[in-house]
Write an enzyme that holds these catalytic residues in place. Structure first.
Site, PDB file in Angstrom:
ATOM      1  N   ASP A 212       1.674   5.834  -6.454  1.00 21.39           N
ATOM      2  CA  ASP A 212       2.560   6.912  -6.043  1.00 21.39           C
ATOM      3  C   ASP A 212       1.755   8.167  -5.712  1.00 21.39           C
ATOM      4  O   ASP A 212       0.840   8.546  -6.441  1.00 21.39           O
ATOM      5  CB  ASP A 212       3.545   7.199  -7.186  1.00 21.39           C
ATOM      6  CG  ASP A 212       4.598   8.210  -6.819  1.00 21.39           C
ATOM      7  OD1 ASP A 212       5.414   7.919  -5.931  1.00 21.39           O
ATOM      8  OD2 ASP A 212       4.610   9.295  -7.438  1.00 21.39           O
ATOM      9  N   GLU A 280       0.401   5.379  -1.619  1.00 15.10           N
ATOM     10  CA  GLU A 280       1.408   6.136  -0.872  1.00 15.10           C
ATOM     11  C   GLU A 280       0.812   7.485  -0.492  1.00 15.10           C
ATOM     12  O   GLU A 280       0.524   8.315  -1.356  1.00 15.10           O
ATOM     13  CB  GLU A 280       2.665   6.351  -1.719  1.00 15.10           C
ATOM     14  CG  GLU A 280       3.725   7.161  -0.988  1.00 15.10           C
ATOM     15  CD  GLU A 280       4.697   7.870  -1.916  1.00 15.10           C
ATOM     16  OE1 GLU A 280       5.824   8.128  -1.471  1.00 15.10           O
ATOM     17  OE2 GLU A 280       4.329   8.172  -3.060  1.00 15.10           O
TER      18      GLU A 280
END
Length: 548
Positions: A212, A280
């Site tokens: 993330d 990401e």
């Protein structure tokens, strides 16, 4: 429903398994509730793994299930090495891994390393005073002389990225909610602790990570102000107009060069396990460039998650060709992971207002692009965005910016398995988010017995990709566009496949490239090539041809 599988051998170690992989994203709160509390869980995933394997995917990515106060639904971690009771136990995670591996599916988990919950023991110790052992584990700063925050950095969820803490009489950095303080990656002990987290899950059989906000790990130690971003460059995927975060060029609060050293350490931890990571990259202006930087060579991340096709507007042929040309320019030595939908954006069936034929075309297109692929749960069913009324909203992002931005709950509603009841076979209890009534007719059970259903098209498309190495791991000769048609050739060893896609509802005529071509992919609705090499592509039609 019919999802029985023939037995498969367990997964062999293959350090290149990620290249060209199709990864199925699971939002665990909304996949399958196994204990009747209205919230999905890990044993629910175990229950549905035969279905997932029947899609022909290579891996699953499970969004966060760690212990958390759930202010941001698991992206605020209070214990990296345990499962939140809402989702089950560590033994349940072990059951996910064992079942998935038996079915030939790898397991990736969503590691949220840039920040923790403010209820994490690390933060409780860090905020106690300025001299404790973890006092430097988070990003603390004194106020300006007038008491205001140290700089102009903004939170993605609105307002300043700095929150005053009366215990230390300092501000701490939070790029997201105030309850999500950012870790200080400039502190070596923080890096060591997070590398131990990765080892913990790898030792439990995890095959890799979705990382993330991978470019948020490091901040500028001088805490310099971000410059303004010109209005014409404000192209963020999520809430570009109503969120002031998109008014800055984020030069100093993320994307720092020191991040490379940490990523190399993480890759070294993963390497003995044959594990892979997809990062990401959260940056609307430099996303592809950062993707290229973070995936170059053999000592950084294997893949990065690209946002270009998560944009609001349906990509035209010219836009698709332009994106891939940019990738060739800035990430020629890297590897993208493409997605049309995920848990943060409006589902692409609604976002692009796609008729069924267009959904089939885009499903085939993504399977033919150079890179790996992420499919988001329910995408294979053609689920549209659900309309969640304000009183049912759970997402803090949507609550903050309602009604101009309705948040992310519309793409996070429960998976629909069975049309026989309002909960869609997801739960025997009222679900944490309402099931959209229009989803029921698109449920797995409703589509399984219909050979023409979109679900079966996705199965055929993943199988077609897997059966043609040129599509999964091959190179391409550059994408080009003529009118509404985007076309390219994929090559691997002695296999060459020509691909053309009509990205519109208007028929197009097209001349095949020179050479002998045999049409393939009839099961995907491939167009017929005339004897003179003239190709007629109907609305949303594709052409796939093998060079002979």
């Amino acid at each position: 429903m019919s999802t029985a599988l023939a037995p498969q051998t367990e997964i062999a170690i293959d350090k290149n398994w990620w290249r060209g992989a199709v990864i199925y994203q699971i939002y665990p709160r909304s996949y399958q509730d196994s204990n009747g509390d209205g919230v999905g869980d890990l044993l629910g995933i175990v229950q549905r793994l035969p279905y997932i394997a029947s899609l022909g995917v290579d891996a699953i990515w499970i969004s966060p299930f760690f212990t958390s106060p759930m202010k941001d639904f698991g992206y605020d971690v209070s214990d990296y090495c345990d499962v939140d009771p809402m989702f089950g136990t560590l033994a349940d995670f072990d059951a996910v891994v064992e079942t998935a591996h038996r079915l030939g599916v790898r397991v990736m988990i969503d590691l949220v390393l840039s920040h923790t919950s403010d209820q994490h023991p690390w933060f409780a110790e860090s905020r106690a005073d300025k001299t404790n052992a973890k006092s430097n584990w988070y990003v603390w700063s004194d106020p300006k002389p007038d008491g205001t925050p140290p700089n102009n950095w903004l939170s993605i969820f609105g307002g300043s990225a700095w929150h005053w803490d009366a215990r230390r009489e300092q501000y701490y950095l939070h790029n997201f909610l105030t309850s999500q303080p950012d870790l200080n990656f400039h502190e070596p002990a923080v890096q060591d602790a997070l590398l131990d987290v990765a080892r913990f899950w790898l030792n439990r059989g995890c095959d890799g990570f979705r990382l993330d906000t991978i470019n948020f790990y490091m901040h500028d130690q001088q805490l310099r102000n971000n410059p303004p971003l010109a209005p014409e460059r404000r192209n963020a995927t999520i809430a570009p107009s109503v969120n002031p975060y998109n008014h800055q060029e984020h030069l100093y609060d993320k994307n720092q060069p020191e991040n490379f050293d940490f990523l190399r350490k993480l890759r070294a931890v993963m390497e003995p396990f044959g594990a892979a990571a997809v990062g990401e990259v959260g940056d609307a202006q430099r996303g592809l460039e950062i993707m290229g930087e973070y995936t170059a060579g053999n000592d950084l991340m294997q893949m990065c998650y690209a946002f270009e096709f998560l944009a609001k507007d349906q990509p035209t042929a010219a836009r698709i060709a332009d994106v891939m040309a940019q990738v060739d320019k800035v990430a020629a030595d890297g590897w993208a992971c493409w997605a049309f939908s995920n848990h943060d954006v409006v589902r692409h069936a609604s976002r692009w207002d796609l008729p069924p034929a267009a959904q089939r075309m885009f499903a085939t297109l993504i399977m033919c692009l150079r890179g790996s692929v992420c499919l988001y749960q329910g995408e294979e069913l053609g689920l549209p965005e659900a309309n969640v009324p304000f009183e049912a909203l759970q997402d803090p992002y949507g609550i903050e910016f309602w009604p101009e931005f309705k948040g992310r709950d519309g793409c996070r509603t429960p998976m629909v398995w069975d049309p026989s009841n309002q909960n869609g076979g997801f739960s025997e209890h009222q679900p944490w988010l309402p099931v959209a009534s229009e989803h029921l007719q698109l449920s797995v059970g409703a589509q399984e017995d219909d050979p023409a259903a979109l679900l079966h098209h996705y199965r055929r498309a993943t199988a077609f990709r897997r059966n043609h190495p040129a599509l999964s791991v091959g190179e391409h000769d550059g994408l080009r566009a003529t009118g509404d048609v985007v076309f390219f050739t994929r090559i691997h060893e002695n296999q060459t496949i020509f691909c053309a896609f009509n990205v519109s509802e208007t028929p197009s005529d097209f001349d095949m490239p020179a050479g002998e071509w045999t049409p393939i992919g009839a099961e995907l609705g491939g167009a017929h090539v005339s004897a003179d090499g003239r190709l007629h592509l109907g609305p949303w039609q594709v052409c796939l041809a093998l060079k002979t």
